[in-house]
Design a protein around this motif. Structure first.
Motif, PDB file in Angstrom:
ATOM      1  N   UNK A 307      36.868  47.382  37.023  1.00 48.42           N
ATOM      2  CA  UNK A 307      37.204  47.836  35.668  1.00 48.42           C
ATOM      3  C   UNK A 307      38.689  48.112  35.506  1.00 48.42           C
ATOM      4  N   UNK A 308      39.420  48.195  36.621  1.00 49.16           N
ATOM      5  CA  UNK A 308      40.874  48.327  36.582  1.00 49.16           C
ATOM      6  C   UNK A 308      41.466  47.468  37.692  1.00 49.16           C
ATOM      7  N   UNK A 337      36.639  40.968  35.788  1.00 50.59           N
ATOM      8  CA  UNK A 337      37.843  41.792  35.621  1.00 50.59           C
ATOM      9  C   UNK A 337      37.961  42.205  34.154  1.00 50.59           C
ATOM     10  N   UNK A 338      38.828  43.189  33.862  1.00 48.56           N
ATOM     11  CA  UNK A 338      38.970  43.627  32.470  1.00 48.56           C
ATOM     12  C   UNK A 338      39.408  42.489  31.552  1.00 48.56           C
ATOM     13  N   UNK A 339      38.976  42.561  30.316  1.00 42.53           N
ATOM     14  CA  UNK A 339      39.311  41.526  29.340  1.00 42.53           C
ATOM     15  C   UNK A 339      40.815  41.459  29.096  1.00 42.53           C
ATOM     16  N   UNK A 340      41.506  42.570  29.369  1.00 38.48           N
ATOM     17  CA  UNK A 340      42.952  42.640  29.140  1.00 38.48           C
ATOM     18  C   UNK A 340      43.778  42.084  30.301  1.00 38.48           C
ATOM     19  N   UNK A 345      48.760  37.621  36.434  1.00 35.61           N
ATOM     20  CA  UNK A 345      48.435  38.714  37.351  1.00 35.61           C
ATOM     21  C   UNK A 345      47.318  38.299  38.303  1.00 35.61           C
ATOM     22  N   UNK A 346      46.326  37.588  37.787  1.00 32.51           N
ATOM     23  CA  UNK A 346      45.213  37.135  38.626  1.00 32.51           C
ATOM     24  C   UNK A 346      45.669  36.050  39.598  1.00 32.51           C
ATOM     25  N   UNK A 420      35.858  40.210  31.046  1.00 30.91           N
ATOM     26  CA  UNK A 420      34.822  40.773  30.181  1.00 30.91           C
ATOM     27  C   UNK A 420      35.060  42.259  29.955  1.00 30.91           C
ATOM     28  N   UNK A 421      34.636  42.736  28.812  1.00 27.55           N
ATOM     29  CA  UNK A 421      34.610  44.174  28.544  1.00 27.55           C
ATOM     30  C   UNK A 421      33.295  44.708  29.097  1.00 27.55           C
TER      31      UNK A 421
END
Length: 509
Positions: A307-308, A337-340, A345-346, A420-421
Motif C-alpha cells: 500500500x506504500x 502497488x498504489x495507483x499513484x 519508480x517501479x 490499484x486502489x
C-alpha cells in the motif's frame, strides 16, 4: 501382504490410517514438541566448506565419470552417451542413458524387489550426519552451485540441519504408532522426481532418507537438465548405504530417456507407491497422464500487495523477485502497488541488483538475489514487457490485474505490477478472486503497521492461500515481508497447492 495381493490391491497411499487421531498429526501436543531443541548450524563453516570444494573442483570429472543408471549398487554403462547442461544452458558433463536391455532390468527389479526392512533409523541417521559434515556439506552445496547455479545453497543446508531433526522425530512417532497397530506403512518403492533448486533438502533428506528410514525403497528419477548434482548425491548415498550394511537394492537411480522413464513408471504401476515431485503445474499434469499416484507440490504466481512504496518495501520487492535469479519457488511474480505509483519508480526497483556470471561468484560474494546475465537456458517474455536497462529483468505495468494463468518464467526475472486502489473494497475483492483463481504459493502484504495486519486478514478471509506473510513500512521491529521466506524448522506452514477446483489435475493428495 505378498506381492500377488499387492498387485491386485495396490496401496496408493503411503499409510493406512485408523480413525483414531495420530500423535504425529498437525496440531497435536507431540507434533508441536518435535520443533523444540533443534541444533544450531554454523553458516560460516558451511560456506567455507563449499568454497573449498569449489576451489578444488575439476570440471573434467563429470565427463570422465559420467552419470549412469545405478541398480543394486552397480553402475550400468553402455547405453547411449549424451551431454548434460547446467542452468545457463552450458554443457557440463556426460551421461549414459540406459539401453533397452537395462530398462528391462530396471523394470524387473522394481517389480520384484521387496524391502527387507521396517526400521533403518540407526544407519540412516549415521549416514545423515556424514552427509552434513564438513567433508560432504561442501560437496552438496558445491555441486548444486556448479549445476543449477544455486547462489545460496548454504541456507538450504542450514534449514536441513534443523528441519531434518524435526522430521526424524515425526518418523519416530510414525514407527511407534505402527508398532502399536495404529498404522500400516506401505513399503512399496516410491519414485523421487528431483527438483533442481532445493534437491539437497527436499529430495535427498525429506523424500529419500526419511523414506529409507522406515524401510521404503526409493527410485530416484534422472532429469533432462541440471541433472548432475542430484545424481552425485544419489551416487554418494548408495556408497554410504553399502558401507553401513544396507541392501543396495533399496536405492535405484534411473539415468534414462524421458520416454523410458515414462515406460518404466507405467509398466510397474501395480508394484509401486507414490511419485513425489516438486515442479511446475504443467510438469505435474504431464506426469499425471502416465502415473496417477502423484503427490505434487506445484508453483504459482507469488504475489505481494504493497500500500506504500518506501525504500524498504521496494527493496523487499527486488529481493523477492530476484532471489536465485528467480530460481526459487517463492520468487515474486506479481505485485499490487498504489495507483499513484510512477512507472519510472517501479522500473528503478532493479537498478541496484547485482549481475552475476556464475553461481560460484555468488557463493564467494555471499549474494543470494543476483541476476545472471542473459542466461541461455530460459526464454524472455515476448510481448508487452519492458526490459531493464542494466540487468536481465522484465517489467509490465498496468492498471488491471494480469490475465489468469500467467507464465512464471522460471529463472527469468519477470514482474507484473498492478496499480490499484486497494482500499476500494471492489478492488480488494478482485484481488482476492485473482488469488483464488491463480493460487500463488506465497502472499506478502506490506504497508503501515496499523493497516497491514488488517489488510492481510481481509485477504485471508476471502482466499485459500496457505503461505501468508505480513510486514510494515514504518516499524523496524516489523520489517517489510518477502514472498520468498520459509522456515519449516520453526513450524511455519508451507504448502504449494494448485487452485482447489483443479487439484486433481496435478496431484492425488
Amino acid at each position: 501382504m505378498n506381492r500377488t495381493l499387492r498387485s491386485v490391491f495396490p496401496r496408493c497411499n503411503p499409510l493406512y490410517r485408523s480413525r483414531r487421531t495420530m500423535s504425529f498429526h498437525f496440531g497435536t501436543t507431540e507434533y508441536a514438541a518435535c520443533f523444540n531443541n533443534l541444533p544450531t548450524p554454523d553458516p560460516v563453516r558451511l560456506r567455507q566448506s563449499a568454497l573449498t570444494y569449489l576451489d578444488s573442483f575439476d570440471r573434467q570429472l563429470w565427463y570422465d565419470s559420467p552419470m549412469t543408471t545405478i541398480l543394486y549398487g552397480k553402475k550400468l554403462k553402455g547405453g547411449t552417451m549424451v551431454t548434460t547442461i547446467n542452468a545457463l544452458g552450458e554443457e557440463n558433463g556426460s551421461q549414459w542413458l540406459a539401453s533397452s536391455e537395462q530398462v528391462e532390468m530396471l523394470k524387473g527389479h522394481i517389480r520384484d524387489y521387496d524391502s527387507p526392512y521396517k526400521d533403518l533409523r540407526k544407519p540412516m541417521r549415521q549416514i545423515e550426519k556424514i552427509l552434513l559434515s564438513d567433508e560432504y556439506a561442501g560437496f552438496l552445496v558445491g555441486n548444486q552451485c556448479l549445476d543449477f547455479m544455486k547462489q545460496d545453497g548454504i541456507t538450504e543446508i542450514e534449514e536441513a540441519i534443523m528441519a531434518n531433526v524435526v522430521e526424524q522425530r515425526l518418523n519416530d512417532l510414525l514407527l511407534r504408532d505402527e508398532a502399536h497397530g495404529k498404522v500400516l506403512i506401505n513399503r512399496q518403492a516410491i519414485y523421487v522426481s528431483c527438483v533442481s533448486n532445493f534437491t539437497n533438502f527436499l529430495d535427498l533428506f525429506r523424500k529419500t532418507i526419511r523414506s529409507l528410514e522406515v524401510g521404503i525403497p526409493c527410485v530416484i528419477l534422472g532429469r533432462t537438465n541440471t541433472a548432475q548434482h542430484a545424481y552425485r548425491w544419489a551416487e554418494l548415498l548408495v556408497q554410504l548405504c553399502v558401507q553401513h550394511g544396507i541392501d543396495p537394492g533399496m536405492i535405484t537411480f534411473l539415468s534414462c530417456s524421458l520416454e523410458d522413464i515414462k515406460d518404466i513408471i507405467k509398466s510397474c504401476e501395480n508394484y509401486t507407491g507414490n511419485l513425489y515431485t516438486t515442479s511446475s503445474r504443467e510438469m505435474a499434469a504431464e506426469i499425471m497422464k502416465s502415473y496417477p499416484k502423484v503427490v505434487a507440490s506445484t508453483g504459482g504466481p507469488n504475489t505481494m500487495v504493497a500500500t506504500e512504496l518506501t525504500d524498504a518495501v521496494k527493496n523487499a520487492i527486488q529481493i523477492s523477485a530476484t532471489i536465485e535469479s528467480s530460481g526459487q519457488c517463492t520468487a515474486l511474480r506479481h505485485c499490487v502497488v498504489p495507483k499513484t505509483a510512477h512507472d519510472g519508480e517501479l522500473m528503478s526497483i532493479f537498478d541496484k541488483t547485482q549481475q552475476l556470471e556464475t553461481g560460484t561468484e555468488a557463493v564467494e560474494k555471499s549474494v543470494f538475489a543476483g541476476i545472471f546475465a542473459q542466461p541461455k537456458g530460459t526464454q524472455p517474455p515476448s510481448i508487452g514487457y519492458n526490459v531493464h536497462n542494466e540487468v536481465d529483468a522484465y517489467i509490465k505495468i498496468e492498471n488491471t490485474l494480469p490475465q489468469p494463468g500467467i507464465n512464471e518464467f522460471w529463472r527469468k526475472v519477470v514482474v507484473d505490477f498492478s496499480k490499484l486502489d486497494i482500499e476500494d473494497d471492489a478492488n480488494l475483492d478482485c484481488v482476492a478472486s485473482w488469488l483464488n483463481e491463480n493460487q500463488p504459493i506465497s502472499l506478502a502484504v506490506n504497508g503501515p503497521r496499523k493497516d497491514s495486519i488488517a489488510l492481510l486478514l481481509r485477504l485471508f478471509e476471502r482466499t485459500g492461500m496457505v503461505v501468508n506473510t505480513v510486514g510494515s513500512c514504518d516499524n523496524p521491529e516489523m520489517p517489510p515481508a518477502l514472498t520468498c521466506q520459509a522456515r519449516p524448522q520453526e513450524a511455519e506452514i508451507f504448502g504449494e497447492f494448485p487452485p482447489r477446483s483443479d487439484l486433481k489435475n496435478y496431484t492425488k493428495a
